[in-house]
Design a protein around this motif. Structure first.
Motif, PDB file in Angstrom:
ATOM      1  N   ASN A 126       0.739  -1.240   0.053  1.00 53.28           N
ATOM      2  CA  ASN A 126      -0.077   0.044  -0.059  1.00 53.28           C
ATOM      3  C   ASN A 126       0.815   1.219   0.053  1.00 53.28           C
ATOM      4  N   PHE A 127       1.942   0.890  -0.598  1.00 47.74           N
ATOM      5  CA  PHE A 127       2.890   2.316  -0.525  1.00 47.74           C
ATOM      6  C   PHE A 127       2.697   3.197  -2.113  1.00 47.74           C
ATOM      7  N   GLU A 128       2.623   4.400  -1.869  1.00 47.48           N
ATOM      8  CA  GLU A 128       2.341   5.117  -3.105  1.00 47.48           C
ATOM      9  C   GLU A 128       3.504   6.420  -3.087  1.00 47.48           C
ATOM     10  N   GLY A 129       4.311   6.259  -4.162  1.00 46.63           N
ATOM     11  CA  GLY A 129       5.462   7.419  -4.176  1.00 46.63           C
ATOM     12  C   GLY A 129       5.126   8.081  -5.648  1.00 46.63           C
ATOM     13  N   PHE A 130       5.663   9.258  -5.369  1.00 45.90           N
ATOM     14  CA  PHE A 130       5.375  10.310  -6.743  1.00 45.90           C
ATOM     15  C   PHE A 130       6.547  11.110  -6.898  1.00 45.90           C
ATOM     16  N   THR A 131       7.027  11.344  -7.985  1.00 41.24           N
ATOM     17  CA  THR A 131       8.144  12.407  -8.408  1.00 41.24           C
ATOM     18  C   THR A 131       7.558  13.370  -9.427  1.00 41.24           C
ATOM     19  N   ALA A 132       7.672  14.562  -9.167  1.00 40.80           N
ATOM     20  CA  ALA A 132       7.385  15.438 -10.137  1.00 40.80           C
ATOM     21  C   ALA A 132       8.781  16.295 -10.635  1.00 40.80           C
ATOM     22  N   ALA A 133       8.815  16.229 -11.927  1.00 39.66           N
ATOM     23  CA  ALA A 133      10.090  16.966 -12.532  1.00 39.66           C
ATOM     24  C   ALA A 133       9.684  18.176 -13.097  1.00 39.66           C
ATOM     25  N   ASP A 134      10.922  18.940 -13.422  1.00 42.68           N
ATOM     26  CA  ASP A 134      10.644  20.201 -13.882  1.00 42.68           C
ATOM     27  C   ASP A 134      10.433  20.217 -15.373  1.00 42.68           C
ATOM     28  N   GLU A 180       5.310   6.936  -9.539  1.00 41.29           N
ATOM     29  CA  GLU A 180       4.891   7.386 -10.635  1.00 41.29           C
ATOM     30  C   GLU A 180       5.949   8.823 -10.778  1.00 41.29           C
ATOM     31  N   VAL A 181       6.213   8.976 -12.066  1.00 45.35           N
ATOM     32  CA  VAL A 181       7.023  10.309 -12.219  1.00 45.35           C
ATOM     33  C   VAL A 181       6.196  11.027 -13.264  1.00 45.35           C
ATOM     34  N   LYS A 182       5.940  12.437 -13.090  1.00 42.61           N
ATOM     35  CA  LYS A 182       5.359  13.142 -14.161  1.00 42.61           C
ATOM     36  C   LYS A 182       6.180  14.628 -13.998  1.00 42.61           C
ATOM     37  N   THR A 183       5.820  15.332 -15.088  1.00 39.97           N
ATOM     38  CA  THR A 183       6.152  16.845 -15.069  1.00 39.97           C
ATOM     39  C   THR A 183       5.257  17.631 -14.331  1.00 39.97           C
ATOM     40  N   ALA A 184       5.842  18.374 -13.425  1.00 44.17           N
ATOM     41  CA  ALA A 184       5.056  19.400 -12.459  1.00 44.17           C
ATOM     42  C   ALA A 184       4.007  20.018 -13.158  1.00 44.17           C
ATOM     43  N   SER A 185       2.717  20.070 -12.634  1.00 44.37           N
ATOM     44  CA  SER A 185       1.790  20.818 -13.265  1.00 44.37           C
ATOM     45  C   SER A 185       0.644  20.997 -12.210  1.00 44.37           C
ATOM     46  N   ARG A 186      -0.112  21.969 -12.402  1.00 44.09           N
ATOM     47  CA  ARG A 186      -1.267  22.289 -11.409  1.00 44.09           C
ATOM     48  C   ARG A 186      -2.243  21.204 -11.299  1.00 44.09           C
ATOM     49  N   ASN A 187      -2.465  20.517 -12.016  1.00 43.51           N
ATOM     50  CA  ASN A 187      -3.334  19.279 -11.907  1.00 43.51           C
ATOM     51  C   ASN A 187      -3.123  17.995 -11.430  1.00 43.51           C
TER      52      ASN A 187
END
Length: 601
Positions: A126-134, A180-187
């Motif tokens: 039940n671990f959820e990690g998240f990375t936001a890149a520039d 998961e990794v995504k590009t940083a955004s408002r939503n």
């Protein structure tokens, strides 16, 4: 039982003796089998995910070689801080797990934080990690090189099965865990429950930090680990977070990265470089001397820094890309009035000095002659009280026979603290400072009185622009030595006898120019780190007027400039006997039981 640390040590020993990746693969296969057979070892890993990194992970290093992922000194230090914070959080000693990492380029923090999340994802339910890149390209690099590649290199016996790993996400269905990794955004991050959030290069996010945080909303769990790491990008939202005090600030100097060193090409080159460092003029050579003499770096580290500097067209970039302090990393958004380099070097020197020998911190305790009337302070009752967070800091105590001056800045427009600075009028050395957030000026004035008496009845000059109450209170208390204001630009007219310093269009440029000269030519006279920090954010605004940057303060700086300017009304000669300017018009006696007049803090 063999501990996880013993397994790591043995892996490192084998690699250092023979860096053969095939033999390392065999060792990792054996390690995986050991973890399968020993639940107590798996429990260690669940408690310390970094063990799994050093036991089983691989990384592509800067020379494009696949090698074991052993933590470097900066990564290890941060991991220790993270573990201590988690321990304190579980014990109720801290309320949140929020970290800001400010660092130079390519020190390995994105690699470590990604690997740490991957270790959690593969070992915890039940671990959820998240990375936001520039940027999109950086999110792809993080997924492919720093997550997917280490995951694919894990021994099959211990690798959990993924539902998918081709959407910049690793999802382990049986564990019900993901990263998961995504590009940083408002939503970004909506409709999620995130245990671990990593912001990569947050100072460069296009939507800004506040916009992305709004998108995260309530996605973060109460015990979520939040790490924002970045190189600096001027005085933006990341700098505001750094100054807010609501996050744990972690700064890592470039020299903590062991690869940042360079051998000389030849003996002739080394001799030339050493000679330049010893004798040459210019910013880079002063910096190299400071790195060698103050920071105590070796020649290979200093030479590496010089070569990096020489390779930049815009030489100022070296301060942002490979900073030597947080203050240097956050370049001022406007043109600084004072020499930033001199200020940063002095601040770093004082930080090291005070780490070994902290200055005295506290306040003065005293008794009133008549506690009910608070008529006057009994000078014989004044005594120093040590306090961890006291408003007064003493860097050099009063010396017998020496004359002193004290400048005071009252709470005024944009100010939130009262400030005072003590200067030894013979040496020019800053000896003490008073900095206090108050709504009432009287306690500030009483401490100024005691401070003046402690420093041989110093000459006190308090600014009168916004609040004359401290001047009037010192008069009421019959303090014998207040600064008498002179009229500038009034040739031929008699000077009016008025107490207190007045800052106006004539005096302000004068005291600022004198401070500029002192900082450039006599920086050793300054002792207060906070005051020097105010100098770094004292800039020329869009109209060319020197002033504190928006949201910053200059209380201590103003009090220092006032103290420096009023020195002409104080003696410059050491006296064999300390004598008041005039006899006090009241006797120095109090009650035998010493009741009723002490100021309590």
């Amino acid at each position: 039982m063999i501990t996880c640390q013993q397994i790591i040590d043995r892996r490192r020993e084998l690699w250092e003796s023979d860096p053969d990746i095939n033999r390392d693969i065999e060792y990792r296969e054996a390690t995986a089998q050991y973890l399968i057979e020993h639940p107590e070892a798996r429990a260690e890993v669940r408690e310390h995910p970094e063990y799994l990194i050093e036991m089983l992970f691989v990384i592509v290093d800067k020379d494009k070689r696949t090698s074991p992922f052993f933590l470097n000194s900066a990564q290890r230090d941060f991991c220790g801080r993270l573990n201590k914070a988690v321990e304190d959080f579980k014990a109720g000693r801290r309320l949140q797990l929020k970290f800001l990492v400010l660092k130079g380029r390519q020190q390995g923090f994105t690699s470590f934080i990604t690997a740490y999340q991957l270790a959690c994802t593969t070992t915890r339910k039940n671990f959820e990690g998240f990375t936001a890149a520039d940027e999109d390209s950086n999110s792809t690099t993080i997924f492919e090189n720093k997550a997917k590649y280490p995951y694919n290199s894990l021994p099959e016996a211990i690798k959990p099965t993924t539902k998918y790993n081709n959407r910049k996400q690793l999802l382990f269905e049986k564990l019900h865990s993901s990263w998961e990794v995504k590009t940083a955004s408002r939503n970004m991050g909506r409709s999620r429950t995130i245990n671990f959030f990593h912001g990569s290069e947050v100072a460069f996010w296009r939507d800004g930090i506040s916009g992305v945080q709004a998108g995260l909303g309530e996605a973060l769990t109460k015990d979520a680990i939040q790490i924002y790491e970045s190189t600096a990008n001027g005085y933006n939202e990341y700098k505001e977070l750094w100054d807010s005090g609501s996050w744990e600030n972690c700064f890592y100097e470039w020299w903590l990265t062991p690869e940042y060193r360079m051998n000389f090409e030849s003996i002739e080159r080394e001799e030339w470089f050493r000679g330049q460092v010893d004798e040459a003029l210019g910013w880079i050579w002063e910096r190299c001397r400071w790195l060698r003499d103050v920071i105590k770096l070796d020649w290979q580290q200093v030479y590496w820094y010089y070569v990096k500097y020489a390779g930049y067209i815009d030489k100022e970039l070296i301060k942002q890309e490979y900073p030597c302090s947080p203050l240097e990393a956050f370049l001022a958004s406007g043109r600084c009035v004072f020499d930033q380099e001199i200020l940063v070097m002095r601040i770093e020197y004082l930080k090291r000095l005070y780490a070994q020998q902290p200055p005295k911190r506290g306040c003065f305790r005293f008794a009133w002659n008549n506690p009910d009337a608070q008529d006057f302070i009994l000078d014989d009752s004044i005594e120093w009280v040590d306090q961890k967070d006291g408003p007064i800091t003493i860097y050099e105590d009063a010396r017998y026979g020496y004359p002193y001056v004290i400048g005071g800045d009252t709470k005024g427009e944009g100010k939130d603290k009262y400030a005072g600075t003590v200067i030894n009028n013979v040496t020019g050395k800053r000896c003490a400072s008073l900095h206090w957030s108050l709504s009432n000026s009287k306690p500030f004035t009483w401490q100024m009185y005691c401070l003046g008496r402690h420093f041989n009845t110093a000459l006190i000059g308090v600014e009168m622009n916004f609040n004359t109450a401290p001047i009037e209170e010192l008069q009421r208390l019959k303090y014998p030595k207040q600064y008498i204001r002179q009229q500038y630009d009034s040739m031929g007219k008699p000077a009016q006898r008025k107490y207190g310093w007045k800052t106006d269009g004539n005096t302000r440029p004068l005291i600022i120019d004198k401070e500029i000269d002192l900082i450039e030519n006599n920086i050793d006279l300054f002792s207060d780190i906070e005051m020097l920090g105010e100098c770094l954010t004292f800039i020329y605004d869009e109209n060319g007027r020197p002033d504190a940057e928006s949201g910053k303060h200059d209380d201590l700086l103003i009090s220092d400039m006032i103290a420096n300017e009023i020195r002409s009304q104080q003696s410059f000669i050491v006296s064999e006997q300390v004598v008041d300017a005039k006899p006090l018009p009241f006797p120095f006696q109090g009650s035998d039981d010493n009741e009723g007049g002490y100021l309590e803090w």
